[in-house]
Scaffold this active site. Structure first.
Site, short mmCIF file in Angstrom:
data_model
loop_
_atom_site.label_atom_id
_atom_site.label_comp_id
_atom_site.label_asym_id
_atom_site.label_seq_id
_atom_site.Cartn_x
_atom_site.Cartn_y
_atom_site.Cartn_z
N HIS A 104 0.86 -1.19 0.00
CA HIS A 104 0.00 0.00 0.00
C HIS A 104 0.89 1.22 0.00
CE1 HIS A 104 0.80 -0.58 4.28
NE2 HIS A 104 0.27 0.59 4.58
N HIS A 117 1.24 3.91 2.14
CA HIS A 117 1.78 4.62 3.31
C HIS A 117 3.30 4.69 3.19
CE1 HIS A 117 -1.95 3.95 6.10
NE2 HIS A 117 -2.01 5.10 5.44
N ASP A 129 5.70 4.59 5.25
CA ASP A 129 6.56 3.63 5.97
C ASP A 129 6.70 2.31 5.21
OD1 ASP A 129 3.77 3.45 6.83
OD2 ASP A 129 4.43 1.92 8.27
N HIS A 130 6.01 2.19 4.06
CA HIS A 130 6.13 1.00 3.22
C HIS A 130 6.78 1.27 1.86
CE1 HIS A 130 3.67 -1.72 5.85
NE2 HIS A 130 3.43 -0.54 6.38
N HIS A 141 -7.34 -1.84 5.36
CA HIS A 141 -6.36 -0.91 5.96
C HIS A 141 -6.50 0.45 5.29
CE1 HIS A 141 -2.80 0.53 7.94
NE2 HIS A 141 -2.23 0.81 6.79
#
Ligand SMILES: [Zn+2]
Ligand SMILES: [Zn+2]
Length: 255
Positions: A60, A62, A64-65, A144
């Site tokens: 996804h 975000h 942090d990914h 999510h």
């Protein structure tokens, strides 16, 4: 297959837990799944073959990914000589091509045209991606963000499932059923639970329903590490559990 947890943390910045990133290695494929902040460093620290990663898959959008993905592409372009010629494929849910175009608008055209073949493939739950050496990548939608997916990596009778970031989902449990390794996010303690993430109790329930041969937990925010994650999971799921650290790896022999 070797699966390595490069980054088992979240956007809570910690010395020993990087943002999300995982590496799946076979004889033919080096697949990086998510590439959050710190993952380029983790690859280098571990002496892992970052130069020859063949595929990147995002769960996804975000940051942090995927925050380190521009750095990784720049490293492939300028970080070693002779320069990379090996193709790379970036895989992700619908919207991945748009994300990369917007990153290229900010950073420069090199991001999508780095001088070696870079292709973008948007994956949907309906279509499996066949990777070299008989490795099959499939996804399923998870609760999510709108685009979020979990991934399954299968070869022969062997199968690894990574939930990405997710809330509780019976459909995810059914989809992951009987996999060899379930890599499951475990973000928050019960008192802080939200529909977009899992608590240790919910990880245990997911594992009880999915019945993987091995459960590895990851994506820990600091408060969840102050509860007895292992006991809360064991009360619901009797199989082997690893609380993953950065650099933990799991080897799966072909059957
Ligand atoms: Zn996350
Ligand atoms: Zn997320």
């Amino acid at each position: 297959m070797r699966f390595t947890t490069l980054g088992t943390g979240t956007i809570s910045l910690l010395p020993d837990r990087s943002c999300s990133g995982y590496l799946l290695e076979t004889a033919d494929v080096r697949l990086l799944i998510d590439c959050g902040s710190g993952i380029t460093r983790r690859l280098a620290e571990r002496g892992l073959p970052w130069q020859t990663i063949t595929h990147v898959a995002l769960t996804h959008f975000h940051i942090d990914h995927h925050g380190d993905l521009p750095s990784l592409i720049f490293a492939w372009k300028y970080g070693f000589l002779p320069a990379r010629t090996l193709p790379v494929e970036i895989i992700g849910p619908v919207g991945t091509a748009d994300l990369l175009q917007r990153l290229a608008a900010a950073y420069g055209e090199w991001l999508t045209a780095p001088g070696f073949p870079l292709t973008i493939r948007e994956i949907t739950p309906a279509a499996a991606v066949e990777l070299p050496g008989g490795l099959t990548l499939t996804c399923t939608a998870v609760p999510h963000t709108a685009e979020s997916v979990a991934y399954s990596m299968g070869r022969g009778a062997r199968r690894i499932v990574y939930t990405g970031d997710t809330g509780p989902s019976e459909a995810l449990a059914a989809w992951a059923r009987s996999c060899d390794l379930l890599v499951c996010e475990c973000s928050l303690p019960a008192g802080m639970g939200i529909p977009e993430h899992l608590t240790p109790e919910q990880c245990g329930e997911l594992a009880a329903a999915a019945a993987p041969k091995h459960l590895a937990l990851t994506h820990f925010y600091p408060p969840v590490e102050r509860v007895d994650v292992r006991a809360l999971v064991a009360a619901r799921y009797a199989g082997p559990v690893t609380l993953a650290r950065d650099g933990w790896h799991f080897d799966l022999e072909d059957e």
